[in-house]
Structures are given as structure tokens and as C-alpha cells.
Design a protein around this motif. Structure first.
Motif, short mmCIF file in Angstrom:
data_model
loop_
_atom_site.label_atom_id
_atom_site.label_comp_id
_atom_site.label_asym_id
_atom_site.label_seq_id
_atom_site.Cartn_x
_atom_site.Cartn_y
_atom_site.Cartn_z
N ASP A 72 0.67 -1.26 -0.21
CA ASP A 72 0.37 -0.07 -0.19
C ASP A 72 0.43 1.60 0.23
O ASP A 72 0.37 2.53 -0.54
N ALA A 76 1.66 3.77 -4.26
CA ALA A 76 1.21 5.50 -3.55
C ALA A 76 2.25 5.94 -3.99
O ALA A 76 2.71 7.33 -4.22
N ARG A 117 0.51 9.30 1.73
CA ARG A 117 0.70 9.20 0.68
C ARG A 117 -0.94 10.32 1.25
O ARG A 117 -1.36 11.09 1.99
N THR A 119 -4.52 10.81 -0.47
CA THR A 119 -5.12 10.16 -0.93
C THR A 119 -5.85 10.00 0.32
O THR A 119 -5.14 8.91 0.84
N LEU A 120 -7.55 8.93 -0.03
CA LEU A 120 -7.66 8.27 0.68
C LEU A 120 -7.26 7.16 1.03
O LEU A 120 -7.14 6.02 2.00
N TYR A 121 -7.89 6.87 -0.50
CA TYR A 121 -6.80 5.32 -0.69
C TYR A 121 -5.73 4.45 -1.59
O TYR A 121 -5.37 6.08 -2.09
N SER A 123 -5.22 3.15 -3.49
CA SER A 123 -5.77 2.74 -4.99
C SER A 123 -6.05 3.89 -5.54
O SER A 123 -6.79 3.79 -6.72
N ASP A 124 -6.08 4.92 -5.12
CA ASP A 124 -6.64 6.14 -5.63
C ASP A 124 -5.48 6.27 -7.16
O ASP A 124 -6.62 6.86 -7.97
N LYS A 127 -7.79 6.24 -10.82
CA LYS A 127 -8.74 6.37 -10.98
C LYS A 127 -7.75 7.85 -12.40
O LYS A 127 -9.20 8.16 -13.00
N VAL A 133 -12.03 -0.32 -8.97
CA VAL A 133 -10.86 -0.54 -7.61
C VAL A 133 -11.97 -1.52 -7.28
O VAL A 133 -12.96 -1.21 -6.93
N HIS A 135 -12.28 -3.02 -3.79
CA HIS A 135 -11.95 -3.25 -1.56
C HIS A 135 -12.58 -4.72 -1.51
O HIS A 135 -13.71 -4.56 -1.45
N ASP A 165 -8.43 -4.21 -4.17
CA ASP A 165 -7.27 -3.30 -2.05
C ASP A 165 -8.25 -4.30 -1.60
O ASP A 165 -9.22 -4.25 -1.19
#
Length: 685
Positions: A72, A76, A117, A119-121, A123-124, A127, A133, A135, A165
Motif C-alpha cells: 500500500d 502510492a 499518501r 489520498t484516502l485510498y 488505490s487512488d 482513478k 477498484v 476494495h 485493494d
């Protein structure tokens, strides 16, 4: 006992095997060798997948699928992730979609997600490429299975990247002795109380009545015994290089005689005719018409062939021998310096025409000449992965300027320079790195030859076997570094990559000024069947010199500075200085250097370069010239240095200063007032 084959820690090694299913299906699985540089292997996986697709005629990636596993924090944080994603829908790079699996432990070694990172995820990044994606909670095995199947089905249907994710946690530290509570005390207090996924799933199955206690116990026992047996058998298992090496590359260090790389005149003429032939209804740019007309004339007359003609002849003759050729890089179709024009564009409808792919109606192989994304790390990695699929292909990556290749330094350092030594993985990848000092400043002058040469694993004080029938100098080296001065020698060094029984990376200090230099030309005879690559080119104009005994200085040099030195020698009417060109700098041609030095018994030896003293080949060649003359001639000659003074940058930023320095070093190379003295004394052995 050869420790030059360093090996690597076990978890860096790749492998491959075939999984057989009860219904008769067979699935070939490959794990690429990779270093600890997180995410660096990503583009290699994509490149190798694309190569499989090409040779299987699989445009959609139906028969091959790349899978990348990320952490993770790494997914990122590492820029190569973006570069790899960027390739998914680009022609000649697409793999029909990649499945990305993020093993999301919600921690990066010791860093929290908020430190890893913005961003929230994790995996962003997906986008940016409209990648779906999914989760999923790693504590729920059935949901995980469902998501993995769904991702595979999506990729098979829509041929795009897919991201999973997989959100879980790391029960222990980063390794066996790491203490995670130093930095995440609250998180690990929760983890210590949290039941394992196995416990949770067992409880679920019992509650559903799907499994009994006995079933669960027997399943656990079976799995544990399987693992224990495999662990015990590991001590007696005898591994083979083919466990992790593609079968077609399993001929490491085979002793082979040097092969000729010349081509029969009929084949040369067949390819030459095709290079300037275009369909009658194709609207060529008016300026290109003149260029093609001039090229047609030189090819027909067989005299004055330039660099681009030699390259095209090398590519075309290999294609007619059934060898796939792939060249990619920024602006590679036209060439950064508008010299190649391998892909023509119709001026009315923008249709493309590739002369190399229209040599003959029944030509056995085709070329892919690609202008790539503006990426060094990602594209070089992709081409390196592509080159590992089969040996019957010539794969080249071209930097826009050689200076920019350091954007791919991780690929160069961790893979290309050492992957055979670490992982027994061979590659014949060619790097074309435009190099040469023309007053264009520090970022447009040098491909940093010194870096490639200092990473060569050849001993400076040991002369290898020189008998051609027994010589294994290139096989025993990690790569080759050349700086050719003639189109014909460039032709032969490219074909030499294929006409041998092993594969080695080739670093080419590609020319800029020589692409159209009136002296840097070759005749068609130089490409003929009795010719091959010359590691060293002796004094080419002995008629312009006094007799060998009266030659006072031998200048060894490499690259375009030779032509500048030749021009000055003629202008100043110097007749007692010989010019010798090192075309192959590494592996060092000890035998040929010694032979050229021996021709001039009373001459001192000088190394001439345009790079600064702390850069370029000087640091590499100086000791080896001493070794060659000492061990093979019995008289050690220590070379003097002529070039720029040591610099932090590669070149001057002002054209006028460049011209002054270039003139100074050339004048010094021929000056009678400048004596080498102690630096070049003869030392009897």
C-alpha cells in the motif's frame, strides 16, 4: 568458486513452472526476478507479457495476463507505478489490462497511511486511468475469492487495468526481529486482540454447518503436513538454472568462435532497394523526397552510406533472417535528430508506411519502430522485460539524449548491469544513448560513459585469453560498451548481438554530429560477407605519416573526437602522430591495443577525450592500456591524458567556451612542446 556470479537473496529470484489441472488444462506461470527496489519490476512484467502476445499473435492479451502485487505504501509512493499504468492503452505497449493486487497492510514499514499518501485510498492512482477498484476485507476469504474472480472476468471482457485493494493488516513486524510497537503501539494492541483470518473463517463454517470440527481439523492437519514435508525436502532439493531461466537462454558462457556479421551483396541490395521504395499513391513530404532520393543514389552506388542507412540495413537484413526487431524511444520513428525516418507519414491522410516491413512479400519477420511515451524508467524497463522472452529478437531502447538515460538509473543499476550475475537472466537489449560535445550544454552532451564503464566487471590488470577460438571475454563480462565511428561498424555491432550463442546488453554511445558527417561514411563493401565488427580501428591513413619508427605519439581515442583530431592533423600538416580508435571500450581489447602500440616503438601513448578527466572513458582505459602493453609487449607504456579538466557538470554551458576548450585539447594532443615525461615513461618488464 567463481564469485563474480554473486547470486541473490532467495526472495529476489524468479521462477517458472506449468500447473496442470484435473480437467487437462495447463497454465504456465512465471515469476520475474526482482530487486528490493519496490515496484521497479513492474514495467518488465508488462514488457515480457507484450512479447508473449506479439509472438503468439495475441492482440488482446487473451492468452497472457500480467499480475502485479503491490504494497500500500509503495503503490502510492513510487513514480514507476504511474509510468506503468500509463502504458495500458498505448499501441505497442498495451497488454490487454493488468491485474493490480494491493496487499494493504495499512502501514509502510513504520509509516502510517497519512504519512504515505495524500489520498484516502492507496488505490487512488487507478482513478487517473478509469481502472475499476475493488476494495475487499482480507478477513473474509470467500469475498476475496469473489473479488479476484470478478477482476479476472472484467479484464477478460474489457481489457483494462483492474485494481484489487486487499485490506488487511500485518500481524508482526516488518521482519522477524522488527518491533512494530515502537511506532504503532495502539494499532498493534488492537491486532494482538484480533482473531486470525483462519479462526474467523473456521467459526463461520461451523456456524453455517458447512464443515464439522473434524473436517476443519483434518484440513488444517493436511495443510500443515504438506508445508512441513516441503520444508524438510528443501534440504535435499537440487535446483537447476532452468528453474528460473527461460529455456532458450540456458547456454551461459558457451565458448563460440567469433561469428562474421557481414551479409551477401544480393541480400544487401534487396534491403537497400526497399528502404527508399514507397507506394505510388503515398504522398511523401517534399523534403523527405529529396532525402530519400539522395539515399537511393548512395545505396545504388554503394558509396558514402551514412549512419541511418547502415542502421536500416542492419535491421532489414536481420528481418530477412527471421529476427524480430523492436526499437522504441522518444521520437524514435523520425529520430531525435531527424535522421532515421523509419516510419513515413502520408501528407494528405497521415497513413503510415514502414519500408522495413515491406522488403519482400514473404519476409519472415517484421519491425516495430515506436515513438514511446516521455518516460525513461518505465519504457526502458518495458523493453528489458520484452527482451527476456526469446533470444531471436533485437530489442533497442533509444534515449532522446544520452544524458536523459539516468531517469532510468534503477533499471540500469539493479537489472541490466547485474541481472545475469544475480539471477542468471540474460538479455541482448541495446541502449542507444546519443553522446558527443557540440556546445549544447551539460544536459545535451554526455551519456555518462564513465558510469557504464565503472560498472563493468572486467579486471583492469588481467589480460584474458586472446586466442579467438578460445576467447570468452564478452561471455565473461556483464555487458558491452561501444562508441562506433563508422556506419559499417555500427551495422556489424548490431548484427553481432544476434549472431552469437549468448546474449549480453549492449551500451552504444550513439552519435549526433556523425549522423551527417562527411567523413563518417562507409561503402557497401564494408557490409559484405567477409567483414565484421572491428573492436579497434588502426591508423586509417598511414600514407599521411612518416615511417612507424619516427612516429612520436600514438593517440588512442573513441567517438567523434577522432574526426576532429584527424581534421586538425591535416590542417596543421602533422605527420608524426598516429590516430587509433577504440570502437569497443569494454570488454577492453587488450590484444588489439597492444598490437597498435607495438607498431610505433618510439612513440609515447596518449588518451584523447572530449569529456572531463573525472568522466568519460579515461578512468577505465588508463590502467588497461598499461596492462596491455606490459603483459603483451613486455614494455609498459603509461598513457598521458588529454581532455577537459575535472568538472562537476558534464560540459560547459556556453558555446564559445566549448569551442575554446575543444580547440585547446586538440592542439595539446598534437603539440611538440607538451611532453608526457614521467606519466608515459617506458617500464621494461
Amino acid at each position: 568458486d567463481d564469485w563474480s556470479y554473486s547470486g541473490d537473496v532467495k526472495y529476489h529470484l524468479g521462477t517458472h513452472f506449468d500447473r496442470q489441472y484435473p480437467d487437462g488444462r495447463s497454465l504456465h506461470l512465471e515469476l520475474l526476478a526482482n530487486p528490493s527496489h519496490l515496484e521497479a519490476v513492474n514495467p518488465l512484467v508488462l514488457g515480457k507479457t507484450r512479447a508473449k502476445m506479439y509472438f503468439e499473435g495475441d492482440e488482446q492479451g487473451v492468452g497472457s495476463m500480467p499480475v502485479l502485487i503491490h504494497g500500500d505504501a509503495a503503490v502510492a509512493g513510487q513514480g514507476i507505478v504511474y509510468e506503468s499504468h500509463q502504458l495500458w492503452n498505448i499501441p505497442e505497449f498495451s497488454t490487454g489490462g493488468t491485474i493490480h493486487i494491493i496487499c494493504n497492510n495499512q502501514i509502510g514499514f513504520t509509516a502510517n497511511p497519512s504519512q504515505s499518501r495524500s489520498t484516502l485510498y492507496a488505490s487512488d492512482i487507478g482513478k487517473a486511468f478509469d481502472a475499476p477498484v475493488f476494495h475487499v476485507n482480507a478477513d473474509h476469504p470467500e469475498e476475496v475469492t469473489r473479488v479476484f474472480e470478478l477482476a479476472a472476468e472484467w479484464r477478460a471482457k474489457f481489457h483494462t487495468d483492474v485494481i484489487i485493494d486487499l485490506i488487511g493488516y500485518r500481524r508482526h513486524g516488518h521482519n522477524e526481529i522488527d518491533q512494530p510497537t515502537f511506532t504503532q503501539p495502539l494499532m498493534y494492541a488492537e491486532i494482538a486482540k484480533h482473531p486470525t483470518a483462519l479462526h474467523l473463517y473456521s467459526e463461520q463454517l461451523l456456524k453455517e454447518g458447512t464443515f464439522s470440527e473434524e473436517d476443519i481439523k483434518n484440513t488444517n492437519t493436511f495443510c500443515q503436513e504438506t508445508f512441513e514435508k516441503a520444508f524438510a525436502d528443501a534440504d535435499s532439493y537440487k535446483s537447476s538454472q532452468t528453474d528460473w531461466m527461460a529455456e532458450q537462454f540456458a547456454y551461459l558462457n558457451k565458448v563460440t568462435a567469433t561469428m562474421k556479421t557481414g551479409v551477401e551483396p544480393d541480400m544487401l541490395n534487396t534491403v537497400a532497394e526497399a528502404l527508399t521504395r514507397v507506394p505510388s499513391d503515398f504522398h511523401v513530404h517534399k523534403q523527405l523526397k529529396r532525402i530519400l532520393k539522395a539515399k537511393e543514389k548512395t545505396l545504388k552506388e554503394g558509396e558514402g552510406l551514412d549512419w541511418s542507412s547502415a542502421e536500416a540495413l542492419a535491421f532489414g537484413t536481420l528481418l530477412m533472417e527471421g529476427v524480430h526487431v523492436r526499437l522504441s524511444g522518444q521520437d524514435s520513428q523520425r529520430g531525435t535528430f531527424s535522421h532515421r525516418h523509419a516510419v513515413l507519414h502520408d501528407q494528405e491522410n497521415n497513413q503510415e508506411y514502414v519500408p522495413l516491413n515491406n522488403i519482400s512479400p514473404d519476409q519472415p519477420a517484421f519491425a516495430s519502430i515506436i515513438s514511446s511515451p516521455l518516460s525513461e524508467f518505465g519504457v526502458l524497463g518495458f523493453e528489458l522485460g520484452y527482451s527476456q522472452e526469446t533470444e531471436n529478437q533485437l530489442i533497442l531502447w533509444e534515449a532522446q539524449f544520452g544524458d536523459f538515460s539516468n531517469g532510468a538509473q534503477v533499471i540500469i543499476d539493479q537489472f541490466l548491469s547485474s541481472m545475469e550475475r544475480k539471477w542468471s537472466v540474460q538479455s541482448g537489449l541495446v541502449m542507444l544513448l546519443p553522446h558527443g560535445y557540440q556546445g549544447m550544454g551539460p544536459e545535451h552532451s554526455s551519456c555518462r560513459l564513465e558510469r557504464f564503464l565503472l560498472m563493468c566487471d572486467e579486471e583492469a590488470d588481467v589480460v584474458p585469453e586472446v586466442d579467438e577460438a578460445k576467447r570468452m571475454q564478452i561471455q565473461d563480462s556483464n555487458w558491452q560498451v561501444v562508441n562506433c565511428t563508422t556506419p559499417a561498424n555500427y551495422f556489424h555491432v548490431l548484427r553481432r548481438q544476434i549472431h552469437r550463442d549468448f546474449r549480453k546488453p549492449l551500451i552504444v554511445a550513439a552519435p549526433k554530429d556523425l549522423l551527417r558527417h562527411k567523413l563518417a561514411v562507409s561503402n557497401l563493401d564494408d557490409f559484405g560477407p567477409d567483414r565484421r565488427f572491428q573492436r579497434v580501428i588502426a591508423e586509417t591513413f598511414p600514407e599521411e605519416l612518416t615511417n612507424n619508427e619516427n612516429v612520436r605519439r600514438v593517440i588512442f581515442c573513441s567517438g567523434k573526437v577522432y574526426y576532429e583530431a584527424l581534421t586538425m592533423r591535416r590542417e596543421d600538416k602533422v605527420d608524426d602522430v598516429a590516430l587509433v580508435r577504440l570502437e569497443q571500450i569494454s570488454p577492453f581489447p587488450f590484444d588489439r591495443v597492444a598490437a597498435e602500440a607495438q607498431k610505433y616503438p618510439n612513440a609515447e601513448v596518449v588518451w584523447l577525450q572530449e569529456e572531463p578527466q573525472n568522466q568519460g572513458p579515461w578512468i577505465f582505459v588508463s590502467d588497461r592500456i598499461e596492462t596491455a602493453t606490459r603483459e603483451l609487449n613486455g614494455i609498459e607504456k603509461r598513457p598521458g591524458y588529454v581532455g577537459r579538466d575535472a568538472m562537476a557538470a558534464t560540459a560547459e554551458g556556453y558555446g564559445a567556451v566549448h569551442t575554446r576548450e575543444q580547440t585547446r585539447l586538440l592542439k595539446k594532443a598534437f603539440s611538440k612542446d607538451w611532453k608526457l615525461g614521467e606519466m608515459a615513461r617506458k617500464v621494461p618488464v
